[in-house]
Each structure stands twice: as structure tokens, then as C-alpha cells.
Design a protein around this motif. Sequence first.
Motif, PDB file in Angstrom:
ATOM      1  N   ASP A 162       0.924  -1.190   0.194  1.00  0.00           N
ATOM      2  CA  ASP A 162      -0.123   0.052  -0.005  1.00  0.00           C
ATOM      3  C   ASP A 162       0.918   1.230  -0.178  1.00  0.00           C
ATOM      4  O   ASP A 162       1.126   1.586   1.121  1.00  0.00           O
ATOM      5  CB  ASP A 162      -0.885  -0.093   1.111  1.00  0.00           C
ATOM      6  N   ALA A 163       1.185   1.595  -1.248  1.00  0.00           N
ATOM      7  CA  ALA A 163       2.339   2.904  -1.218  1.00  0.00           C
ATOM      8  C   ALA A 163       1.570   4.198  -0.856  1.00  0.00           C
ATOM      9  O   ALA A 163       2.586   4.975  -0.501  1.00  0.00           O
ATOM     10  CB  ALA A 163       2.556   2.844  -2.920  1.00  0.00           C
ATOM     11  N   GLU A 164       0.402   4.252  -0.673  1.00  0.00           N
ATOM     12  CA  GLU A 164      -0.272   5.571  -0.170  1.00  0.00           C
ATOM     13  C   GLU A 164       0.070   5.608   1.319  1.00  0.00           C
ATOM     14  O   GLU A 164      -0.190   6.638   1.940  1.00  0.00           O
ATOM     15  CB  GLU A 164      -1.593   5.545  -0.449  1.00  0.00           C
ATOM     16  N   ASN A 165       0.426   4.475   2.064  1.00  0.00           N
ATOM     17  CA  ASN A 165       0.572   4.409   3.404  1.00  0.00           C
ATOM     18  C   ASN A 165       2.021   4.628   3.650  1.00  0.00           C
ATOM     19  O   ASN A 165       2.710   3.758   3.388  1.00  0.00           O
ATOM     20  CB  ASN A 165      -0.053   2.938   4.002  1.00  0.00           C
ATOM     21  N   PRO A 166       2.442   5.780   4.425  1.00  0.00           N
ATOM     22  CA  PRO A 166       4.026   6.023   4.516  1.00  0.00           C
ATOM     23  C   PRO A 166       4.383   4.873   5.698  1.00  0.00           C
ATOM     24  O   PRO A 166       5.758   4.913   5.610  1.00  0.00           O
ATOM     25  CB  PRO A 166       3.746   7.368   5.110  1.00  0.00           C
ATOM     26  N   GLN A 167       3.745   4.263   6.250  1.00  0.00           N
ATOM     27  CA  GLN A 167       4.377   3.173   7.331  1.00  0.00           C
ATOM     28  C   GLN A 167       3.929   1.709   6.625  1.00  0.00           C
ATOM     29  O   GLN A 167       4.160   0.743   7.382  1.00  0.00           O
ATOM     30  CB  GLN A 167       3.625   3.287   8.549  1.00  0.00           C
TER      31      GLN A 167
END
Length: 284
Positions: A162-167
Motif C-alpha cells: 500500500d504505497a499510499e501508506n507511509p508506514q
Amino acid sequence: MLYASAQDWRAAKRRKVLVFGMSGLGKTHVSSLLRASGDWFHYSIDYRIGTRYLGELIADNAKAEAMKVPFLRELLMSDSIYIGSNITFENLKPVATWLGKPGNPEKGGLPMSEYVRRQEAFRQGEIGALRDTAHFAERAKQLYGYDHFICDTGGSICEWVDAENPQDQLLTELARECLLIWIKGDEAHTQELIRRFDRAPKPMAYQPEFLASVWEDYLRQHDCTEAEVDPDAFIRWTYAKALAHRQPRYEAMSKWGVTVTADQIAALRSEDDFVDLIAGALGG
């Protein structure tokens, strides 16, 4: 990012990169070019999946087919012959053959339940192989003395993050270890990939939710049952949709690293060309 600037990249005693993007845009080309220079260790995710994570399943599948032939069955039962896959960086067909295609068994298709099971095994194998990146980067240096390292990923890497999740845990691990490089294709590349796939359709891995959706759509639009599906027709029908599904996911991943084009990769002729290309992508 692992290298904050072009200056950092050029001055680095160890360069570690991970290339990602659609299959067929040059990931293995640039990896092979760097490996041939003698200074880079080439870590192939697909090779690792096929040898470490799916090796036994691939061999067992081949044995199961051989056991259907009385002559071969007798030899296998008496341990007179053995069957194994000959996977190389250039020949990953054993993995694709095992992964298979869903549909009519008389046309080589698998029941969807078995196809989904194999898809899940591949997903777990790919995630495992990606998480082995740091181990192989260290192994390349300590065991073989390679200063530089390239991780050659499969086209489906974008499906498991999930590249939109910075974590995002997997992307965080990979970005900590390597500079992530997106090899971006344009519309002409996409159309060529579709034409190439149409001539010789090959199995591929799908995000589970995407697969369930396109399978339901295919059965409805073609008014057929699972057993009536032509396996090649289904994956041809699905391919362009899969590319469109993946494009925004690659785009989101690109924010974790740098972007180069497929044409730039195709034009590379040496390690120095590659170093210059990435320096340019880093801003200088």
C-alpha cells in the motif's frame, strides 16, 4: 531515500537499487547488464520464488503429471529417475507453468479453487522473496565481495503493498535497503506489451480482489460456466485490465524512490551509463 542526492549516489562506496515496473520494460535487461560488469550482484525475485518458495510445489506438480504415464510412474516409484525444474534468470517457465490458468481442464485450465490456492502461494512466496532482499544484499557483500547490488523484482510487486501508506511495512523495509527505481512505460509500450501478450499469453499473479472481480465479469459477459472458460481467452481478456489496474499502484510506489523511462533503460550500454542515469533522476 537511501541516497538523498546525485552527489550522495555518485560518492557511495556501495550502491543498492531495486527496480520495479511492468514485466517487459527492462528490469532484467538492466540487471543483466550490471551483473555482466562484474561489480554488481543480481538478486532476482522471480528466481528466488521459484527455487526457494515454490521449488517443491513445482517439482511435485511435474511429478504428478509424470505419474499419469505408466512407464514414468514405474521409474519414479523405484527411484530410477528424478524430476526437478531447471529455473534460471532467463528461463522462469517452470514458475509460470505451475501457476497455470483457470478454466476448461481439456484446454489445460485449472479449477478456480486450485488456481486461487496457487495464486496465494505465489503471493506469499513473492513477499517472502522481497523480504529476503536485505539478507541477499549483505550476503553479496560478505560472501562474494560485491560492492553493488540490484534487486530485480516481478511485475506483481505493486499488488502486495500500500504505497499510499507511509508506514507500509514491506515498502519501508525495501526503501531502507535499496533505492527504489520505477521503470515507467508510455502508452506505446503498453500497447506493445498487450500485443506481445496476445501472441503468447503467459500466466501472471493478480491481487485477490482484482482476480475475483474480473473472473465474475468474464463469466457474466461471456455467459459461460467455469468449466467452459478458455484459459488463454480469459488471461488475454484480463491482461490489459491488469495493466490499467497496476499503473496507479506503480505511480504511488514511485514516490518512494525515483523514476526513469523504459526508453532510457533500453539505451543503457554500460554501468557508467546507469550511474549517470540515476544521478540525473536524483537531480544532478
